[in-house]
Structure formats: C-alpha cells, structure tokens
Design a protein around this motif. Sequence first.
Motif, PDB file in Angstrom:
ATOM      1  N   PRO A  71      61.026  53.422 -12.527  1.00  0.00           N
ATOM      2  CA  PRO A  71      59.660  53.005 -12.204  1.00  0.00           C
ATOM      3  C   PRO A  71      59.301  53.318 -10.760  1.00  0.00           C
ATOM      4  O   PRO A  71      60.146  53.269  -9.867  1.00  0.00           O
ATOM      5  N   TYR A  72      58.032  53.655 -10.535  1.00  0.00           N
ATOM      6  CA  TYR A  72      57.509  53.903  -9.191  1.00  0.00           C
ATOM      7  C   TYR A  72      57.096  52.566  -8.599  1.00  0.00           C
ATOM      8  O   TYR A  72      56.401  51.787  -9.243  1.00  0.00           O
ATOM      9  N   ARG A  73      57.539  52.294  -7.405  1.00  0.00           N
ATOM     10  CA  ARG A  73      57.236  51.026  -6.736  1.00  0.00           C
ATOM     11  C   ARG A  73      56.161  51.244  -5.674  1.00  0.00           C
ATOM     12  O   ARG A  73      56.322  52.067  -4.786  1.00  0.00           O
ATOM     13  N   VAL A  74      55.079  50.487  -5.795  1.00  0.00           N
ATOM     14  CA  VAL A  74      53.977  50.586  -4.847  1.00  0.00           C
ATOM     15  C   VAL A  74      53.982  49.368  -3.940  1.00  0.00           C
ATOM     16  O   VAL A  74      53.924  48.243  -4.430  1.00  0.00           O
ATOM     17  N   PRO A  75      54.018  49.605  -2.641  1.00  0.00           N
ATOM     18  CA  PRO A  75      53.886  48.456  -1.743  1.00  0.00           C
ATOM     19  C   PRO A  75      52.439  47.964  -1.766  1.00  0.00           C
ATOM     20  O   PRO A  75      51.511  48.747  -1.653  1.00  0.00           O
ATOM     21  N   ARG A  76      52.248  46.678  -1.991  1.00  0.00           N
ATOM     22  CA  ARG A  76      50.901  46.098  -1.964  1.00  0.00           C
ATOM     23  C   ARG A  76      50.634  45.701  -0.514  1.00  0.00           C
ATOM     24  O   ARG A  76      51.074  44.655  -0.052  1.00  0.00           O
ATOM     25  N   THR A  77      49.943  46.564   0.183  1.00  0.00           N
ATOM     26  CA  THR A  77      49.815  46.401   1.624  1.00  0.00           C
ATOM     27  C   THR A  77      48.590  45.635   2.073  1.00  0.00           C
ATOM     28  O   THR A  77      48.586  45.075   3.156  1.00  0.00           O
ATOM     29  N   TYR A 147      47.165  53.813  -7.895  1.00  0.00           N
ATOM     30  CA  TYR A 147      46.808  52.594  -7.176  1.00  0.00           C
ATOM     31  C   TYR A 147      47.201  52.671  -5.705  1.00  0.00           C
ATOM     32  O   TYR A 147      46.465  52.221  -4.832  1.00  0.00           O
ATOM     33  N   GLU A 148      48.329  53.278  -5.423  1.00  0.00           N
ATOM     34  CA  GLU A 148      48.744  53.445  -4.025  1.00  0.00           C
ATOM     35  C   GLU A 148      47.728  54.293  -3.265  1.00  0.00           C
ATOM     36  O   GLU A 148      47.345  53.961  -2.136  1.00  0.00           O
TER      37      GLU A 148
END
Length: 188
Positions: A71-77, A147-148
């Motif tokens: 899975p690709y992990r997106v930091p929710r910044t 989303y990133e």
Amino acid sequence: MAAHYGAHEVMEIHEILSDTIDGINQFQLYRPHVKDHQLRSILDKQLQFMTQEYNNMVQAINQRGITQAVPYRVPRTATPVYGLNNPDTQTPNTSIHDMDDRDVASGMLGCHKASAAFRMMASLECADLELRRMIQQGAINCAEQAYEVWQYMNQKGYYQVPTMKDVTTSTMINTYSPASTGQIRQYQ
C-alpha cells in the motif's frame, strides 16, 4: 500466463501495465518543469513507487506468485482549505516553456484519478482472487497518490474547493435518514 488466467484478465493486466508505463513516462516528462522542492519530492517518491509497483505486477504475473500488493502511504499534512479565494483564470499554455508547478501537479492528479478508476473497473473483470486483490490495491494506491497531490495543490491554492451556503448543505444532508430494520422484510 495464458493457462492460468481468463481472456478478460489477460487483457486487463495488459492494459494496466501499459497504463502504468505511460504514467511513469509522463511523470519523467514532468520532472524538468518542477520548480517547487515539495512537489519535486512528491513526484520523485511517487515515480519510485509506481516503478516498484510495476515491477511487482510483472513479477507476480510471470511467476504466478502473486503476493500482497504494497500500500502507498500518504502523510496527512494539513487540513483541507474550503472555499474559493480569488481563483486564477485558467488558460492553456502557448508553449512547453510556460509549464509550471500547477500544470505538473494537475497532470499528476489527472493521471492518478484516471488510473484509479481504470484499475477498479479492471478488477471487476478478474476471476483470479489474488490478481483481483492486487489490482484493487493498485486502484487504492492511485487514489492515495492522487490525494497526496491534491493536498499539495489545495495548500498552494491551485485546487480550491467550492462550498455551498450552509442552509443548502444542511438541507441536502438532512434529506436522508437511517432505514429502519423493521422495514426490511425477509423472504422465505
């Protein structure tokens, strides 16, 4: 590969791998036009992930050893910014030299959105459960990458989120209520 997969699966994986190659190539074309360090970091990270995901798919179908897709992990910044704040007028560029960070980010976002939808549709044509799950995870990965990029664009003001008047939003949301389980009849 042909002996273990149906015609739809073979054609879908062919289309997905071709789409992935196109995405990788597209991102490589964008790279020289990126000026913003944050966008360059996102592009490079995503390009590396897309290449690894492509290699994993090729290995999985060639060796018939499909494993769990990564899975690709997106930091929710940041919290999304809602509302319009004097959005810029958009027009096509007249030259490749006019391409800027907004153009690159928008192209990246469009690529991921299209690939996410395409992969989810392709997964619906798979009989092989492991292949289906690998393709579904690929769709989720594209959605996460989108989303990133969207977060970056939203924070820079490139992708503003229009809103409605509170009364309109409230009216729309409040037109729905929970279903009563007593309303559902069981057929025997």
